[in-house]
Motif scaffolding. Sequence first.
Motif, mmCIF file in Angstrom:
data_model
loop_
_atom_site.group_PDB
_atom_site.id
_atom_site.type_symbol
_atom_site.label_atom_id
_atom_site.label_comp_id
_atom_site.label_asym_id
_atom_site.label_seq_id
_atom_site.Cartn_x
_atom_site.Cartn_y
_atom_site.Cartn_z
ATOM 1 N N GLY A 1 0.793 -1.218 0.000
ATOM 2 C CA GLY A 1 0.000 0.000 0.000
ATOM 3 C C GLY A 1 0.828 1.271 0.000
ATOM 4 N N LYS A 2 2.092 1.197 -0.466
ATOM 5 C CA LYS A 2 2.965 2.364 -0.475
ATOM 6 C C LYS A 2 3.575 2.582 -1.855
ATOM 7 C CE LYS A 2 4.333 1.750 4.379
ATOM 8 N NZ LYS A 2 5.479 1.543 5.307
ATOM 9 N N CYS A 3 3.942 3.825 -2.141
ATOM 10 C CA CYS A 3 4.603 4.142 -3.400
ATOM 11 C C CYS A 3 5.970 3.462 -3.447
ATOM 12 C CB CYS A 3 4.766 5.660 -3.537
ATOM 13 S SG CYS A 3 5.810 6.182 -4.918
ATOM 14 N N ARG A 4 6.319 2.879 -4.581
ATOM 15 C CA ARG A 4 7.603 2.198 -4.720
ATOM 16 C C ARG A 4 8.783 3.166 -4.538
ATOM 17 N NH1 ARG A 4 8.941 -2.528 -7.188
ATOM 18 N NH2 ARG A 4 6.831 -2.717 -8.052
ATOM 19 N N LYS A 5 8.584 4.418 -4.935
ATOM 20 C CA LYS A 5 9.671 5.400 -4.921
ATOM 21 C C LYS A 5 9.807 6.113 -3.581
ATOM 22 C CE LYS A 5 12.709 8.030 -7.223
ATOM 23 N NZ LYS A 5 13.884 7.527 -7.956
ATOM 24 N N CYS A 6 8.732 6.805 -3.154
ATOM 25 C CA CYS A 6 8.829 7.662 -1.964
ATOM 26 C C CYS A 6 8.247 7.022 -0.704
ATOM 27 C CB CYS A 6 8.136 9.000 -2.215
ATOM 28 S SG CYS A 6 6.333 8.880 -2.421
ATOM 29 N N LYS A 7 7.636 5.859 -0.858
ATOM 30 C CA LYS A 7 7.074 5.097 0.264
ATOM 31 C C LYS A 7 5.877 5.785 0.928
ATOM 32 C CE LYS A 7 10.296 2.134 -0.437
ATOM 33 N NZ LYS A 7 9.977 0.885 -1.179
#
Length: 252
Positions: free
Chosen positions: A65-71
Amino acid sequence: MFPMILFYIIVFLYGIVIGSFLNVLIFRIPKKEKLVMTRSHCMSCGYQLRWFDLIPLFSFLVLGGKCRKCKTRLSVQYPIIEALNGVLYLAVFARYGVSVESLLYCLLFSALLALSVIDFRTYEIPTGFNYFILTLGLIRVATDMENWLEYAIGLVAVSLVLYLIYRISNGAAIGGGDVRLMAATGLLLGWKRNVLAFLLGCIIGSVIHVARMKISKADHVLAMGPYLAVGVAIAVMWGGEMIAWYLGILGF
Protein backbone atom coordinates in the motif's frame (compact mmCIF):
# COMPACT_ATOMS: atom_id res chain seq x y z
CA MET A 1 -18.10 -26.95 -12.90
CA PHE A 2 -14.50 -26.06 -13.75
CA PRO A 3 -15.40 -24.07 -16.90
CA MET A 4 -17.95 -22.10 -14.86
CA ILE A 5 -15.40 -21.33 -12.13
CA LEU A 6 -12.89 -20.28 -14.78
CA PHE A 7 -15.50 -18.06 -16.41
CA TYR A 8 -16.25 -16.25 -13.14
CA ILE A 9 -12.54 -15.82 -12.46
CA ILE A 10 -12.20 -14.14 -15.87
CA VAL A 11 -15.24 -11.94 -15.14
CA PHE A 12 -13.72 -10.86 -11.81
CA LEU A 13 -10.33 -10.13 -13.37
CA TYR A 14 -12.00 -8.11 -16.10
CA GLY A 15 -13.94 -6.26 -13.41
CA ILE A 16 -10.88 -5.27 -11.40
CA VAL A 17 -9.08 -4.10 -14.55
CA ILE A 18 -12.01 -1.81 -15.35
CA GLY A 19 -12.02 -0.83 -11.67
CA SER A 20 -8.41 0.31 -12.04
CA PHE A 21 -9.48 2.59 -14.89
CA LEU A 22 -12.33 3.91 -12.74
CA ASN A 23 -9.74 5.09 -10.21
CA VAL A 24 -8.09 7.08 -12.99
CA LEU A 25 -11.44 8.69 -13.83
CA ILE A 26 -12.21 9.44 -10.19
CA PHE A 27 -8.92 11.21 -9.56
CA ARG A 28 -8.43 12.96 -12.91
CA ILE A 29 -11.88 14.14 -14.02
CA PRO A 30 -12.39 16.58 -11.10
CA LYS A 31 -8.89 17.97 -11.76
CA LYS A 32 -9.55 18.30 -15.51
CA GLU A 33 -6.52 16.13 -16.24
CA LYS A 34 -6.15 14.17 -19.47
CA LEU A 35 -7.39 10.62 -19.11
CA VAL A 36 -5.29 8.84 -21.72
CA MET A 37 -2.24 10.91 -22.64
CA THR A 38 -0.97 11.45 -19.08
CA ARG A 39 0.84 8.44 -17.62
CA SER A 40 -0.17 7.12 -14.21
CA HIS A 41 1.98 8.59 -11.46
CA CYS A 42 2.34 8.88 -7.70
CA MET A 43 0.26 11.78 -6.39
CA SER A 44 3.00 12.60 -3.87
CA CYS A 45 6.37 12.41 -5.65
CA GLY A 46 5.28 12.21 -9.29
CA TYR A 47 6.98 8.85 -9.90
CA GLN A 48 5.69 7.44 -13.20
CA LEU A 49 4.31 4.00 -12.52
CA ARG A 50 5.63 1.03 -14.49
CA TRP A 51 3.41 -1.74 -15.81
CA PHE A 52 4.16 -3.95 -12.81
CA ASP A 53 2.97 -1.14 -10.51
CA LEU A 54 -0.42 -1.11 -12.21
CA ILE A 55 -1.63 -4.68 -11.78
CA PRO A 56 -5.05 -4.25 -10.13
CA LEU A 57 -5.18 -5.32 -6.46
CA PHE A 58 -1.95 -7.32 -6.62
CA SER A 59 0.44 -4.37 -7.04
CA PHE A 60 -1.14 -2.61 -4.06
CA LEU A 61 -0.73 -5.73 -1.92
CA VAL A 62 2.85 -6.44 -3.05
CA LEU A 63 3.89 -2.84 -2.40
CA GLY A 64 2.23 -2.88 1.00
CA GLY A 65 0.00 0.00 0.00
CA LYS A 66 2.97 2.36 -0.48
CA CYS A 67 4.60 4.14 -3.40
CA ARG A 68 7.60 2.20 -4.72
CA LYS A 69 9.67 5.40 -4.92
CA CYS A 70 8.83 7.66 -1.96
CA LYS A 71 7.07 5.10 0.26
CA THR A 72 4.10 7.43 0.77
CA ARG A 73 1.02 5.44 1.78
CA LEU A 74 -1.39 5.05 -1.11
CA SER A 75 -5.11 5.63 -0.83
CA VAL A 76 -7.12 2.53 0.06
CA GLN A 77 -9.56 3.73 -2.56
CA TYR A 78 -7.48 1.96 -5.21
CA PRO A 79 -8.02 -1.64 -4.06
CA ILE A 80 -11.54 -0.93 -2.76
CA ILE A 81 -12.82 0.38 -6.11
CA GLU A 82 -11.05 -2.38 -8.04
CA ALA A 83 -12.35 -5.17 -5.82
CA LEU A 84 -15.86 -3.72 -5.58
CA ASN A 85 -16.13 -3.41 -9.35
CA GLY A 86 -15.01 -7.03 -9.72
CA VAL A 87 -17.59 -8.21 -7.18
CA LEU A 88 -20.34 -6.21 -8.89
CA TYR A 89 -19.49 -7.84 -12.21
CA LEU A 90 -19.73 -11.27 -10.58
CA ALA A 91 -23.12 -10.37 -9.08
CA VAL A 92 -24.49 -9.19 -12.44
CA PHE A 93 -23.37 -12.30 -14.32
CA ALA A 94 -24.68 -14.55 -11.53
CA ARG A 95 -28.05 -12.80 -11.87
CA TYR A 96 -28.37 -12.49 -15.66
CA GLY A 97 -25.96 -15.08 -17.03
CA VAL A 98 -24.13 -14.57 -20.32
CA SER A 99 -26.37 -12.01 -22.00
CA VAL A 100 -26.61 -8.50 -23.42
CA GLU A 101 -28.14 -7.41 -20.11
CA SER A 102 -25.08 -8.56 -18.21
CA LEU A 103 -22.73 -6.56 -20.40
CA LEU A 104 -24.87 -3.42 -20.22
CA TYR A 105 -25.45 -3.64 -16.47
CA CYS A 106 -21.77 -4.27 -15.73
CA LEU A 107 -20.86 -1.11 -17.62
CA LEU A 108 -23.72 0.70 -15.87
CA PHE A 109 -22.44 -0.37 -12.44
CA SER A 110 -18.94 0.85 -13.30
CA ALA A 111 -20.28 4.25 -14.34
CA LEU A 112 -22.43 4.48 -11.21
CA LEU A 113 -19.48 3.56 -9.00
CA ALA A 114 -17.21 6.24 -10.45
CA LEU A 115 -19.80 9.01 -10.57
CA SER A 116 -20.86 8.24 -7.00
CA VAL A 117 -17.38 8.85 -5.62
CA ILE A 118 -16.93 12.01 -7.68
CA ASP A 119 -20.36 13.37 -6.72
CA PHE A 120 -19.78 12.57 -3.04
CA ARG A 121 -16.58 14.62 -3.12
CA THR A 122 -17.50 17.46 -5.46
CA TYR A 123 -21.33 17.58 -5.43
CA GLU A 124 -21.24 17.28 -9.20
CA ILE A 125 -21.97 14.42 -11.60
CA PRO A 126 -19.77 14.77 -14.71
CA THR A 127 -21.99 14.94 -17.80
CA GLY A 128 -19.90 12.33 -19.58
CA PHE A 129 -21.14 9.59 -17.29
CA ASN A 130 -24.76 10.43 -18.01
CA TYR A 131 -24.12 10.40 -21.76
CA PHE A 132 -22.40 7.03 -21.38
CA ILE A 133 -25.38 5.56 -19.50
CA LEU A 134 -27.73 7.09 -22.07
CA THR A 135 -25.78 5.28 -24.79
CA LEU A 136 -26.22 2.02 -22.88
CA GLY A 137 -29.94 2.79 -22.80
CA LEU A 138 -30.07 3.26 -26.56
CA ILE A 139 -28.36 -0.09 -27.01
CA ARG A 140 -30.87 -1.69 -24.64
CA VAL A 141 -33.78 -0.29 -26.63
CA ALA A 142 -32.22 -1.52 -29.88
CA THR A 143 -31.93 -5.05 -28.46
CA ASP A 144 -35.44 -5.11 -26.99
CA MET A 145 -37.59 -3.25 -29.51
CA GLU A 146 -40.75 -5.08 -28.41
CA ASN A 147 -40.71 -3.06 -25.18
CA TRP A 148 -39.44 0.23 -26.61
CA LEU A 149 -42.36 2.20 -25.15
CA GLU A 150 -41.47 1.21 -21.58
CA TYR A 151 -37.94 2.52 -22.09
CA ALA A 152 -39.19 5.68 -23.81
CA ILE A 153 -41.51 6.42 -20.89
CA GLY A 154 -38.63 5.66 -18.53
CA LEU A 155 -36.65 8.46 -20.15
CA VAL A 156 -39.11 11.05 -18.79
CA ALA A 157 -41.11 9.35 -16.03
CA VAL A 158 -38.80 10.51 -13.23
CA SER A 159 -36.57 13.05 -14.95
CA LEU A 160 -39.42 15.29 -16.11
CA VAL A 161 -40.71 15.72 -12.56
CA LEU A 162 -37.18 16.34 -11.29
CA TYR A 163 -36.57 18.85 -14.06
CA LEU A 164 -39.64 20.82 -13.02
CA ILE A 165 -38.40 20.80 -9.42
CA TYR A 166 -34.98 21.88 -10.65
CA ARG A 167 -36.42 24.81 -12.60
CA ILE A 168 -38.81 25.94 -9.86
CA SER A 169 -36.12 25.80 -7.17
CA ASN A 170 -33.45 27.22 -9.47
CA GLY A 171 -31.27 24.20 -8.73
CA ALA A 172 -31.54 24.45 -4.94
CA ALA A 173 -33.68 21.32 -4.45
CA ILE A 174 -32.11 18.99 -7.01
CA GLY A 175 -29.03 19.10 -9.20
CA GLY A 176 -29.04 19.06 -12.97
CA GLY A 177 -26.74 16.03 -12.94
CA ASP A 178 -29.29 14.07 -10.92
CA VAL A 179 -32.01 14.96 -13.45
CA ARG A 180 -29.88 13.76 -16.34
CA LEU A 181 -28.87 10.63 -14.45
CA MET A 182 -32.47 9.55 -13.90
CA ALA A 183 -33.28 10.24 -17.55
CA ALA A 184 -30.38 8.05 -18.68
CA THR A 185 -31.10 5.20 -16.27
CA GLY A 186 -34.79 5.39 -17.17
CA LEU A 187 -34.01 4.69 -20.81
CA LEU A 188 -31.90 1.71 -19.75
CA LEU A 189 -34.14 0.22 -17.06
CA GLY A 190 -37.64 1.19 -18.20
CA TRP A 191 -40.04 3.36 -16.23
CA LYS A 192 -41.13 0.85 -13.58
CA ARG A 193 -37.70 -0.05 -12.32
CA ASN A 194 -36.50 3.54 -12.65
CA VAL A 195 -39.33 4.84 -10.47
CA LEU A 196 -38.44 2.15 -7.94
CA ALA A 197 -34.76 3.13 -8.16
CA PHE A 198 -35.58 6.77 -7.48
CA LEU A 199 -37.80 5.99 -4.49
CA LEU A 200 -35.18 3.66 -3.03
CA GLY A 201 -32.47 6.27 -3.59
CA CYS A 202 -34.49 8.93 -1.79
CA ILE A 203 -35.25 6.66 1.17
CA ILE A 204 -31.68 5.41 1.51
CA GLY A 205 -30.28 8.91 1.07
CA SER A 206 -32.58 10.40 3.68
CA VAL A 207 -31.77 7.77 6.30
CA ILE A 208 -28.02 7.71 5.76
CA HIS A 209 -27.57 11.46 5.41
CA VAL A 210 -29.56 12.23 8.55
CA ALA A 211 -27.44 9.67 10.40
CA ARG A 212 -24.25 11.26 9.01
CA MET A 213 -25.34 14.71 10.12
CA LYS A 214 -25.99 13.50 13.65
CA ILE A 215 -22.93 11.27 14.01
CA SER A 216 -20.22 13.03 12.03
CA LYS A 217 -21.72 16.52 11.72
CA ALA A 218 -21.84 16.16 7.93
CA ASP A 219 -22.88 19.14 5.81
CA HIS A 220 -26.59 19.62 5.21
CA VAL A 221 -25.90 19.67 1.46
CA LEU A 222 -26.82 16.24 0.09
CA ALA A 223 -25.00 14.61 -2.82
CA MET A 224 -27.84 12.52 -4.27
CA GLY A 225 -25.76 10.73 -6.90
CA PRO A 226 -24.42 7.95 -4.65
CA TYR A 227 -27.86 7.18 -3.21
CA LEU A 228 -29.57 7.23 -6.58
CA ALA A 229 -26.83 4.89 -7.80
CA VAL A 230 -27.57 2.46 -4.97
CA GLY A 231 -31.27 2.63 -5.82
CA VAL A 232 -30.54 1.90 -9.47
CA ALA A 233 -28.28 -1.02 -8.53
CA ILE A 234 -30.99 -2.55 -6.32
CA ALA A 235 -33.56 -2.06 -9.09
CA VAL A 236 -31.28 -3.80 -11.58
CA MET A 237 -30.68 -6.80 -9.34
CA TRP A 238 -34.08 -7.28 -7.69
CA GLY A 239 -36.41 -4.68 -9.17
CA GLY A 240 -38.63 -7.14 -11.01
CA GLU A 241 -39.27 -9.21 -7.90
CA MET A 242 -39.86 -6.15 -5.71
CA ILE A 243 -42.38 -4.67 -8.15
CA ALA A 244 -44.18 -8.01 -8.50
CA TRP A 245 -44.33 -8.34 -4.71
CA TYR A 246 -45.77 -4.84 -4.32
CA LEU A 247 -48.38 -5.35 -7.04
CA GLY A 248 -49.30 -8.65 -5.40
CA ILE A 249 -50.03 -6.83 -2.14
CA LEU A 250 -52.29 -4.44 -4.06
CA GLY A 251 -54.07 -7.41 -5.64
CA PHE A 252 -52.91 -6.83 -9.22
